[in-house]
Design an enzyme around this catalytic site. Structure first.
Site, PDB file in Angstrom:
ATOM      1  N   GLY A  32      44.394  35.003  46.797  1.00 44.69           N
ATOM      2  CA  GLY A  32      44.478  36.049  47.642  1.00 44.69           C
ATOM      3  C   GLY A  32      43.771  37.227  47.182  1.00 44.69           C
ATOM      4  N   GLU A  78      43.888  27.955  44.843  1.00 46.23           N
ATOM      5  CA  GLU A  78      45.311  27.374  45.425  1.00 46.23           C
ATOM      6  C   GLU A  78      45.756  26.205  45.307  1.00 46.23           C
ATOM      7  OE1 GLU A  78      44.371  31.606  47.501  1.00 46.23           O
ATOM      8  OE2 GLU A  78      43.271  29.738  46.812  1.00 46.23           O
TER       9      GLU A  78
END
Length: 262
Positions: free
Chosen positions: A113, A136
């Site tokens: 992020g 991720e």
């Protein structure tokens, strides 16, 4: 200086606003509260006609942002995670939808992020310590802050697939070579160079800047004919503005323009 929550603040440098992530104890990991603060700060900046460019920075010496706060998420139930989702999305969308040109100043780790926050900006300046990536899938999820959409737009589908599927981290020099970042600064100079770039941008018409960004964002991915219609609509929105009149007058009078911003 204006503070949003505990970990986000905005500082002004003339017409440039610096959006500062200031959660050093967690390397700017994006918790629910920090996501809320980022969204609130972006809403305030978007509504501020005096801001012509925005620079996203970090106060941590070794990190821009390491992504989601996994310590917080480790305590979540599935229902907690579902409730958090719109709040974290609002943070990433807030940066992405800022109407002003945006520059990310990246040093150290910009992962998951954190890199998605940088990708949400129009331009990325990084110093030699930068390490970027979307890891991720290595923890069982996917990039959820815009990475699967923004990265292919930067580097193409195949390169983005390689980076997302392998979850590998990319150091600064390769990141520049691949187009993951746009400008390589001297070590420790990412913030200064990003602010200088934003200041150069901010010398131009605020009406023109916002319209140009809108045309490029809305026209991306359309066929040429449709894209030209988007451009024409943006042109019409500025052609009869006070900024356009001032720009033409200043050019003919051989002086710097004093933009009315309308």
């Amino acid at each position: 200086m204006q503070r949003f929550g505990e970990w986000v603040r905005v500082e002004r440098h003339g017409y440039v606003a610096e959006l500062v992530m200031d959660r050093p104890e967690a390397m700017n990991a994006v918790s629910t509260a920090m996501a809320d603060a980022l969204a609130q700060a972006c809403a305030s900046l978007a509504a501020d006609a005096a801001v012509r460019a925005v620079v996203l920075t970090s106060t941590h010496e070794r990190a821009f942002c390491v992504g989601a706060d996994l310590k917080e998420r480790n305590s979540f139930t599935d229902a907690d995670l579902l409730r958090q989702r719109p709040r974290t999305r609002a943070a990433y969308t807030g940066v992405l939808e800022l109407p002003q040109p945006t520059v990310a100043a990246v040093h150290g780790y910009a992962l998951g992020g954190g890199f998605e926050l940088a990708l949400a900006c129009d331009l990325i300046v990084a110093d030699g310590s930068a390490v970027v990536g979307l890891p991720e899938v290595s923890v069982g999820v996917i990039p959820g802050g815009g990475g699967t959409q923004l990265l292919p737009r930067r580097v193409g589908a195949a390169r983005a697939a390689e980076l997302v599927f392998t979850a590998r981290r990319v150091r600064a020099e390769e990141a520049v070579r691949l187009g993951l970042v746009d400008q390589l600064a001297a070590d420790g100079a990412d913030r200064a160079e990003a602010l200088e770039l934003a200041a150069r941008i901010a010398r131009n018409s605020p009406v023109g800047l916002r319209a140009a960004k809108r045309a490029m964002r809305l026209g991306h991915g359309l066929d040429l004919r449709a894209g030209l219609e988007v451009e024409d609509a943006a042109w019409r929105s500025v052609a009869f503005s006070g900024d356009r009149a001032e720009g033409v007058a200043a050019f003919n009078e051989k002086r710097d323009p004093d933009w009315p911003g309308e």
